[in-house]
Write an enzyme that holds these catalytic residues in place. Structure first.
Site, PDB file in Angstrom:
ATOM      1  N   THR A 143      40.917  33.262  41.823  1.00  0.00           N
ATOM      2  CA  THR A 143      41.135  34.052  43.030  1.00  0.00           C
ATOM      3  C   THR A 143      40.547  33.173  44.108  1.00  0.00           C
ATOM      4  OG1 THR A 143      40.894  36.128  41.858  1.00  0.00           O
ATOM      5  CG2 THR A 143      40.281  36.192  44.164  1.00  0.00           C
TER       6      THR A 143
ATOM      7  N   GLY B  52      37.059  37.501  39.060  1.00  0.00           N
ATOM      8  CA  GLY B  52      37.367  38.717  38.307  1.00  0.00           C
ATOM      9  C   GLY B  52      36.244  39.709  38.479  1.00  0.00           C
TER      10      GLY B  52
HETATM   11  O1  DON Z   1      41.583  41.913  41.633  1.00  0.00           O
HETATM   12  C1  DON Z   1      40.817  41.529  40.750  1.00  0.00           C
HETATM   13  O2  DON Z   1      39.729  42.002  40.581  1.00  0.00           O
HETATM   14  C2  DON Z   1      41.210  40.368  39.857  1.00  0.00           C
HETATM   15  N1  DON Z   1      42.650  40.309  39.730  1.00  0.00           N
HETATM   16  C3  DON Z   1      40.658  39.123  40.422  1.00  0.00           C
HETATM   17  C4  DON Z   1      40.913  37.961  39.480  1.00  0.00           C
HETATM   18  C5  DON Z   1      39.971  36.867  39.712  1.00  0.00           C
HETATM   19  O3  DON Z   1      39.094  36.923  40.541  1.00  0.00           O
HETATM   20  C6  DON Z   1      40.093  35.699  38.844  1.00  0.00           C
HETATM   21  N2  DON Z   1      39.242  34.649  39.414  1.00  0.00           N
HETATM   22  N3  DON Z   1      38.411  33.998  39.316  1.00  0.00           N
END
Ligand code: DON
Length: 565
Positions: free
Chosen positions: A374, A467
């Site tokens: 992300t 995440g």
């Molecule tokens: O919206 C969320 O919480 C997840 N889809 C975010 C995913 C994420 O941060 C992966 N990254 N490092």
């Protein structure tokens, strides 16, 4: 947080990298504004917009489009996210452009005849794609609060995609591993390839002509350039041909929403963050309330008591997240006032035993860690407007599928819904009702773009990918700045832990927690698991007395950096 490997490599690799990315600097100062993002080219695009008279909203929009081009593992037009905006008068608002489940979705769409998740289909293949929200969100934010013309904000990205930019080592390494891992016939096969059919090498120019065309349509037609017309038609055709269910109707119906922020406080500071469908703001404020109750500033940073208390706060915040939170349009009875109240924190604090770890019980009320990427960026301008924005494709390069005619990758955000109704397990799968799949519902997120103010002025602008770890990474960094008075770069680099209720284990960044402390924590009942890195924070603080911004990008970001004005 620190990732020694990448830092050493950054020092060790070619001079070209150091000249282009200058990533070793701990903190950067500015008087007129700054952009801190996962890619310095995108940060520069944002700062150029500030220099042309744009405000923080304009700079954020331009940075977001640039990240689609220069940081495509997470920067996106095929995904979604959240923006928190503080204006110079001290008012705060947010934009929710989280993806939605398509109209043809259902709570059991990922299950086989035995009620088990079929072939990882909530993360793999086109059923995993949520209706993208990014372009709608950026467009709405622009309509409401932008200053410069929309076309000027998208233009730099059209140029970057068309004329190309210099391939970095970070991107090249990712390109090699993605192409190795996914030799499918889909978009990833040729995504990073130049005209000679080879992956573009570090130092060479990487061009994305198909993406340039799509961005040009968005530049010209705004929101409609993505959700209607030839892009929408190609999305529908591609979905139909490859087993997806998103239609033109889904795209046309998608709306981004401006929402009231959640507001909390900690020792005289105001904390503004995202309301549901992100769980980030609720959990952050709940945990900060617990820390206020515990008088955390009196507990030494990184001591046994600190790690224990912070982990116990996380355990409780994540249990409440699992039980109560989901899309607010589908969960009208979420007890947000209660969860955010100081009274609730008092009661929650009473059952923390400072000598012993609590037990996470799935029968009462977690999901394994989410995907690998992300991206977050923070923007401030000369008038004191600030933007904290996090957006994502869920996994790194999302679902690793997309139409080569359009040149962008789709998210696999449907994996953020609870996949098996009613099934909550010790391994961390959550099955509670608020976050089951339904047509047009937004999946629960952990993204926690946050702005802290003092006397109505920006004090800290912060966020991270990761995440479920996002919530805890932002939580500890806010705590580091507000309770431990750490400078922003130090707050970002300091040791982080992660507990998410289920699975019942405590992750910590290896080499940063002493063996004695670990030993005591294990004796108290914690299960400790070392990990290399938690979070990729991008933060800005403001010193109102000096009228000075200080920005820092996490050293674990390969190509990230601050650009100042
Ligand atoms: O919206 C969320 O919480 C997840 N889809 C975010 C995913 C994420 O941060 C992966 N990254 N490092």
């Amino acid at each position: 947080m620190k990732k020694f490997y990448s830092f050493n490599r950054a020092l060790g690799i070619s001079l070209v990298f150091l000249i282009f990315f200058n990533s070793a600097k701990a903190q950067t100062y500015a008087e007129n504004g700054m952009v801190v993002s996962d890619n310095v080219i995108a940060s520069q695009v944002g700062v150029d917009i500030l220099k042309k008279g744009g405000n923080a909203v304009d700079a954020a929009i331009a940075t977001a489009f640039a990240l689609e081009v220069t940081h495509p593992e997470a920067g996106n037009i095929g995904g979604g996210g959240f923006m928190v905006f503080l204006n110079s008068a001290g008012d705060v608002t947010t934009f929710d452009f989280r993806e939605k489940a398509p109209l043809a979705a259902s709570p059991t769409m990922f299950l086989d005849e035995n009620g088990k998740i079929k072939d990882n289909s909530n993360h793999k293949g086109l059923l995993a794609v949520g209706v993208p929200g990014t372009v709608a969100g950026l467009y709405l934010a622009h309509q409401k609060y932008g200053k410069l013309p929309w076309a000027d904000l998208v233009k730099p990205s059209v140029e970057l995609a068309k004329k190309g930019f210099t391939m970095s080592w970070g991107l090249y390494n990712a390109a090699v591993s993605v192409s190795d891992r996914d030799p499918s016939e889909d978009i990833m096969k040729d995504y990073f390839h130049g005209e000679n059919g080879e992956i573009v090498k570090p130092g060479e120019t990487w061009k994305q002509p198909a993406l340039a065309k799509t961005l040009k349509l968005i530049q010209k037609h705004g929101r409609d350039g993505f959700y209607k017309g030839e892009v929408a038609q190609e999305i529908e055709d591609y979905m139909k041909a490859n087993g997806g269910i998103i239609t033109k109707e889904d795209l046309e119906k998608y709306e981004a929403v401006e929402r009231e922020p959640l507001k909390g406080s900690f020792n005289g500071y105001d904390i503004y963050s995202m309301p549901p469908p992100s769980s980030g703001g609720v959990a952050l404020i709940e945990m900060m309330n617990l820390m206020e109750e515990a008088n955390i500033s009196e507990i030494e940073f990184n001591s046994t008591a600190y790690v224990h208390l912070v982990a116990e706060a996380m355990r409780r915040g994540f249990a409440d997240r699992a039980e109560f939170l989901g899309d607010p349009d589908f969960n009208l009875d979420m007890p947000l006032d209660k969860l955010l109240s100081k009274d609730f924190a008092k009661k929650r604090f009473e059952n923390i035993n400072m000598k012993k770890a609590s037990i996470s019980d799935p029968a009462q009320y977690g999901h394994p860690y989410d995907g690998t990427n992300t991206t977050h960026f923070s923007v401030v301008d000369k008038d004191g407007n600030a933007i904290s924005m996090t957006y994502t494709l869920e996994n790194s390069y999302g679902v690793k599928m997309g139409s080569s005619k359009l040149g962008f990758i789709f998210n696999n955000e449907m994996g953020d819904f609870n996949p098996v109704p009613g099934e909550t397990t010790t391994t961390g799968q959550i099955g509670s009702n608020p976050n089951l799949v339904a047509p047009e519902k937004r999946m629960l997120s952990s993204m926690t773009p946050t702005i802290v103010t003092k006397d109505g002025k920006p004090y800290l602008v912060i966020g991270s990918p990761g995440g479920r770890t996002i919530i805890n990474t932002v939580f500890q960094t806010v705590l580091n700045v507000l309770a431990y008075d750490m400078r922003i770069d130090r707050a970002i680099e300091a040791m982080k832990i992660h507990h998410q209720w289920l699975p019942d284990r405590l992750l910590y960044e290896q080499n940063l927690l002493s063996p004695d402390t670990r030993d005591t924590l294990e004796k108290m009942g914690h299960t400790l698991i070392p990990t290399t890195n938690i979070g990729v924070l991008m933060g800005i603080t403001y010193d109102a007395s000096k009228k000075l911004y200080t920005g820092a990008s996490d050293s674990s970001s390969e190509d990230g950096g601050v650009r100042a004005y």
